[in-house]
Design an enzyme around this catalytic site. Structure first.
Site, PDB file in Angstrom:
ATOM      1  N   VAL A  64       0.939  -1.052   0.077  1.00 49.75           N
ATOM      2  CA  VAL A  64      -0.133   0.154   0.080  1.00 49.75           C
ATOM      3  C   VAL A  64       1.012   1.185  -0.077  1.00 49.75           C
ATOM      4  O   VAL A  64       1.759   1.341   0.769  1.00 49.75           O
ATOM      5  CB  VAL A  64      -1.001  -0.005   1.099  1.00 49.75           C
ATOM      6  CG1 VAL A  64      -1.660   1.238   1.255  1.00 49.75           C
ATOM      7  CG2 VAL A  64      -1.841  -1.174   1.332  1.00 49.75           C
ATOM      8  N   ALA A  66       2.138   5.081   0.631  1.00 52.40           N
ATOM      9  CA  ALA A  66       1.878   6.283   1.159  1.00 52.40           C
ATOM     10  C   ALA A  66       1.618   7.545   0.072  1.00 52.40           C
ATOM     11  O   ALA A  66       2.331   7.495  -0.992  1.00 52.40           O
ATOM     12  CB  ALA A  66       3.102   6.852   1.921  1.00 52.40           C
ATOM     13  N   VAL A  90       4.922  -1.179   2.813  1.00 51.32           N
ATOM     14  CA  VAL A  90       4.722   0.267   2.584  1.00 51.32           C
ATOM     15  C   VAL A  90       5.514   0.594   1.345  1.00 51.32           C
ATOM     16  O   VAL A  90       6.616   0.470   1.114  1.00 51.32           O
ATOM     17  CB  VAL A  90       5.041   1.088   3.772  1.00 51.32           C
ATOM     18  CG1 VAL A  90       4.994   2.686   3.311  1.00 51.32           C
ATOM     19  CG2 VAL A  90       4.563   0.780   5.039  1.00 51.32           C
ATOM     20  N   LYS A  91       4.757   1.300   0.340  1.00 48.03           N
ATOM     21  CA  LYS A  91       5.406   1.828  -0.589  1.00 48.03           C
ATOM     22  C   LYS A  91       5.538   3.280  -0.542  1.00 48.03           C
ATOM     23  O   LYS A  91       4.779   4.074   0.009  1.00 48.03           O
ATOM     24  CB  LYS A  91       4.510   1.554  -2.058  1.00 48.03           C
ATOM     25  CG  LYS A  91       4.459   0.233  -2.414  1.00 48.03           C
ATOM     26  CD  LYS A  91       3.662  -0.092  -3.750  1.00 48.03           C
ATOM     27  CE  LYS A  91       4.016   0.667  -5.000  1.00 48.03           C
ATOM     28  NZ  LYS A  91       3.188   0.268  -5.994  1.00 48.03           N
ATOM     29  N   VAL A  92       6.869   3.973  -0.944  1.00 46.80           N
ATOM     30  CA  VAL A  92       7.046   5.234  -0.726  1.00 46.80           C
ATOM     31  C   VAL A  92       7.800   5.753  -2.138  1.00 46.80           C
ATOM     32  O   VAL A  92       8.628   5.159  -2.381  1.00 46.80           O
ATOM     33  CB  VAL A  92       7.912   5.386   0.609  1.00 46.80           C
ATOM     34  CG1 VAL A  92       8.351   7.073   0.447  1.00 46.80           C
ATOM     35  CG2 VAL A  92       7.347   5.044   1.803  1.00 46.80           C
TER      36      VAL A  92
END
Ligand code: E4P
Length: 219
Positions: A64, A66, A90-92
């Site tokens: 998912v 950010a 987490v994808k950034v």
């Protein structure tokens, strides 16, 4: 790049399209981004439900992204995202703030996939930040006149032996998947359409039709 066979992920939030593919047992997990959520009509409030549905459908991990742009806010959002489940990553995006947030999240043990990666130097930064992985955008690099596959190969060389994986993204067709496998890419995420195309070979279909006919003729 790893010594293991390339892992396959699905790039979609469309449960009816993703579930049959997950049920094959061939796909490790599901990646999303805000565009994918928008296309599937998933509002932010429904993200926890989506994550649970994907896990129930067989996703071993769910990614998912950010959407905040300030470092502190990305860190706070990343902590909220990872709390959605034990197998959420987490994808950034690979911005200056994103790299700084990745370093802080990684320091706290949060797995981060640095996304929207277009250049080898971003792979170097992601590795220095302690990222779980990077998502280079192969198709978008090609669209912009860069050689996506060559870039991914170079990123793999730079990250070889490190803890930071290469999860190639923005895949336009099934041929790119086997090209990535040939260069020992760690992982690839693809649309359900590209994933479905992996299963198609008309020569296999013809051979199976012949086998079926022969088996019937024997009965
Ligand atoms: C996945 O992590 C990426 O966000 C995605 O593959 C981008 O693909 P696109 O270029 O088709 O939008």
């Amino acid at each position: 790049m790893g010594e293991q066979p390339m892992k396959l992920y699905l790039d979609s939030a469309d449960i009816p399209a993703v579930a049959p593919l997950l049920h094959t047992g061939l796909f490790e997990g599901v990646t999303t981004n805000p565009l994918i959520l928008q296309r599937a009509g998933v509002a932010p409030a429904h993200l926890p439900t989506l994550v649970q549905e994907l896990i129930d459908a067989g996703a071993g991990s769910v990614f998912v992204q950010a959407v905040e742009s300030d470092t502190d806010e990305i860190v706070a959002e990343g902590r909220r995202i990872v709390a959605l489940g034990s197998n959420v990553i987490v994808k950034v995006p690979a911005t200056r703030q994103g790299f700084a947030a990745t370093a802080r999240l990684a320091h706290d043990g949060v797995p981060v996939l640095v996304t929207a990666v277009y250049h080898v130097r971003q792979a170097i930064l992601a590795n220095s930040a302690g990222a779980w992985g990077i998502a280079p955008y192969v198709g978008r690099m090609d669209d912009a006149g860069r050689d996506g596959l060559r870039q991914v190969e170079q990123m793999g060389a730079v990250l070889h032996g490190s803890e930071t994986r290469v999860l190639a993204a923005s895949i336009r067709n099934a041929d790119v998947v086997h090209e990535l496998a040939l260069q020992h890419c760690d992982a690839v995420t693809m649309s359900t359409a590209v994933a479905e195309a992996l299963f198609i070979d008309h020569l296999t279909d013809r051979a199976v039709a012949e086998f079926t006919e022969a088996a019937r003729a024997l009965t």
